[in-house]
Design an enzyme around this catalytic site. Structure first.
Site, PDB file in Angstrom:
ATOM      1  N   LYS A 145      -7.751  -8.182  -0.375  1.00 19.02           N
ATOM      2  CA  LYS A 145      -7.035  -8.278   0.901  1.00 19.02           C
ATOM      3  C   LYS A 145      -8.031  -8.475   2.039  1.00 19.02           C
ATOM      4  CE  LYS A 145      -3.612  -5.740  -0.762  1.00 19.02           C
ATOM      5  NZ  LYS A 145      -3.654  -4.589  -1.478  1.00 19.02           N
ATOM      6  N   LYS A 192     -19.870   5.586   6.151  1.00 18.49           N
ATOM      7  CA  LYS A 192     -19.449   5.602   7.557  1.00 18.49           C
ATOM      8  C   LYS A 192     -20.394   6.428   8.431  1.00 18.49           C
ATOM      9  CE  LYS A 192     -15.627   3.452   6.590  1.00 18.49           C
ATOM     10  NZ  LYS A 192     -14.648   4.009   5.705  1.00 18.49           N
ATOM     11  N   LYS A 209     -14.426 -12.118  -5.207  1.00 16.80           N
ATOM     12  CA  LYS A 209     -13.424 -11.215  -5.761  1.00 16.80           C
ATOM     13  C   LYS A 209     -12.138 -11.298  -4.942  1.00 16.80           C
ATOM     14  CE  LYS A 209     -12.357  -6.383  -6.359  1.00 16.80           C
ATOM     15  NZ  LYS A 209     -12.652  -5.004  -6.361  1.00 16.80           N
TER      16      LYS A 209
HETATM   17  P1  AMP Z   1      -7.331  -2.345  -3.812  1.00 19.15           P
HETATM   18  O1  AMP Z   1      -6.381  -3.478  -3.525  1.00 19.15           O
HETATM   19  O2  AMP Z   1      -8.757  -2.723  -3.549  1.00 19.15           O
HETATM   20  O3  AMP Z   1      -6.915  -1.036  -3.189  1.00 19.15           O
HETATM   21  O4  AMP Z   1      -7.303  -2.093  -5.390  1.00 19.15           O
HETATM   22  C1  AMP Z   1      -6.200  -1.537  -6.080  1.00 19.15           C
HETATM   23  C2  AMP Z   1      -6.411  -1.692  -7.572  1.00 19.15           C
HETATM   24  O5  AMP Z   1      -6.432  -3.077  -7.959  1.00 19.15           O
HETATM   25  C3  AMP Z   1      -7.769  -1.105  -8.083  1.00 19.15           C
HETATM   26  O6  AMP Z   1      -7.556  -0.489  -9.332  1.00 19.15           O
HETATM   27  C4  AMP Z   1      -8.647  -2.319  -8.242  1.00 19.15           C
HETATM   28  O7  AMP Z   1      -9.624  -2.144  -9.238  1.00 19.15           O
HETATM   29  C5  AMP Z   1      -7.649  -3.424  -8.624  1.00 19.15           C
HETATM   30  N1  AMP Z   1      -8.112  -4.714  -8.103  1.00 19.15           N
HETATM   31  C6  AMP Z   1      -8.131  -5.095  -6.801  1.00 19.15           C
HETATM   32  N2  AMP Z   1      -8.639  -6.352  -6.662  1.00 19.15           N
HETATM   33  C7  AMP Z   1      -8.951  -6.769  -7.915  1.00 19.15           C
HETATM   34  C8  AMP Z   1      -9.525  -7.985  -8.446  1.00 19.15           C
HETATM   35  N3  AMP Z   1      -9.856  -9.035  -7.664  1.00 19.15           N
HETATM   36  N4  AMP Z   1      -9.729  -8.063  -9.779  1.00 19.15           N
HETATM   37  C9  AMP Z   1      -9.401  -7.018 -10.577  1.00 19.15           C
HETATM   38  N5  AMP Z   1      -8.854  -5.855 -10.156  1.00 19.15           N
HETATM   39  C10 AMP Z   1      -8.634  -5.722  -8.835  1.00 19.15           C
END
Ligand code: AMP
Ligand code: TRP
Length: 325
Positions: free
Chosen positions: A195, A113, A192
């Site tokens: 959100k 940032k 990937k």
């Molecule tokens: P986030 O939604 O990015 O805050 O991620 C929360 C948790 O979910 C973290 O431990 C990420 O590593 C896991 N995670 C989020 N998206 C994925 C994905 N597409 N594949 C595997 N793990 C994910």
């Protein structure tokens, strides 16, 4: 006995990537009777990016409902909301006073940032210190996190080490457990699942909406008759993460043989999601509509968490020789 602790930001509804990549593995780890596990929702950390407390509350509720629906056992895991344990803020302040400025300046979360400093709050700058407090406040031994959190864990150890150097024996130095090759769950566009890309599948959606989402998975333009490459087919990639071995093989054969359209594959995936998560979908709705039940679980968890955090903070104050109560 190892005390395992991890936190998750209250980032709203939890999608299939979160469930397979984070929630299920953490629940598995908590089942080992040799471990004692602490899991919390980091709503104070969310305040660095979301400035509306009501939105954070809503996200916390959805996140907690998903964890409970996926089978988190609150008898085995101390499950709480970060802000329900005010000791964490006092410890964060004390640790702030032991954290060198250049260390924080080096944090990826800040460096990302740095081109727009007007957007950086002091909270974002000291984000890693609050995270160190989250961990040190509970004498955690092991902290399972994704690769992106590795630097934060190193900072936690450095901060604890600096404090211990002056006041020996105050903090337990936590080990990180970095899941290097955690699988990356693809989203409906093949990137990937995330959100921020709006390409996610929320398995807790009502049936019709879930079907619509699955039907919108991107495929190539091959006709029904043409043989297809299973490995590059996103429908198959997602299916193979939730289907059993035989079902997986069956879809692969069907795609490769031809006369099997993507529409059919999507329908099979949709039905699989509905059946594989039938129980969890029901439980999610049960928790999601019953706010008081979820609140109650979080409050009970906070009481257990405070049984640990109170004495640890008292130890810190005592060793520091500071304002003893
Ligand atoms: P986030 O939604 O990015 O805050 O991620 C929360 C948790 O979910 C973290 O431990 C990420 O590593 C896991 N995670 C989020 N998206 C994925 C994905 N597409 N594949 C595997 N793990 C994910
Ligand atoms: N920063 C972590 C993330 O974004 C969440 C978190 C906050 C955390 N405090 C923690 C993780 C303590 C492990 C331990 O994913």
């Amino acid at each position: 006995m190892a005390r395992i602790l991890t936190g998750t930001q209250s980032s709203g509804r939890q999608h299939l990537g979160n469930i397979l990549g984070a929630i299920q593995p953490a629940i598995e780890l908590s089942k080992d009777p040799k471990n004692e596990s602490f899991l919390f929702i980091a709503d104070l950390h969310s305040l660095t990016s979301i400035k509306d407390g009501k939105v954070i509350n809503e996200n916390t509720h959805a996140t907690a409902s998903a964890w409970l629906a996926m089978g988190l056992d609150t008898e085995k895991t101390v499950f709480y909301r970060q802000s329900d344990v005010p000791e964490v803020c006092e410890l964060a302040w004390i640790l702030n006073c032991f954290t060198p400025f250049p260390m924080l300046e080096n944090a990826h979360s800040f460096k990302d940032k740095v081109s727009n400093l007007a957007e950086v709050s002091a909270g974002l700058f000291t984000y890693p210190v609050l995270m160190a407090a989250d961990i040190l406040l509970y004498d955690a031994n092991l902290v399972p996190v994704g690769k992106d959190q590795k630097q934060h864990l190193e900072m936690t150890r450095d901060i604890a080490g600096a404090f211990n150097h002056r006041y020996p024996g105050t903090f337990i130095l936590p080990e990180s457990k970095i899941s290097e090759e955690t699988m990356t769950i693809p989203g409906i566009d093949g990137r990937k699942m995330s959100k921020s890309y709006n390409n996610y599948i929320d398995i807790f959606l009502p049936e019709k909406e879930l079907r619509k989402k699955v039907m919108s998975i991107v495929t190539d333009a091959k006709t029904v008759e043409e043989p297809k490459n299973a490995d590059s087919c996103i429908v198959y990639q997602i299916y193979s993460l939730v289907a059993g071995q035989d079902e997986d093989l069956e879809m692969r054969r069907n795609l490769e043989a031809g006369n099997y359209g993507y529409g059919t594959a999507k329908q099979v995936l949709f039905e699989k999601l509905m059946s594989a998560f039938a129980y969890e979908r029901e439980k999610f709705n049960h928790f999601y509509i019953d706010r008081s039940k979820v609140e109650n679980e979080l409050k009970k968890g906070a009481e257990k968490a405070r049984d640990v955090s109170g004495p640890v903070l008292a130890r810190v104050r005592k060793n520091l020789g500071f304002n003893l109560k």
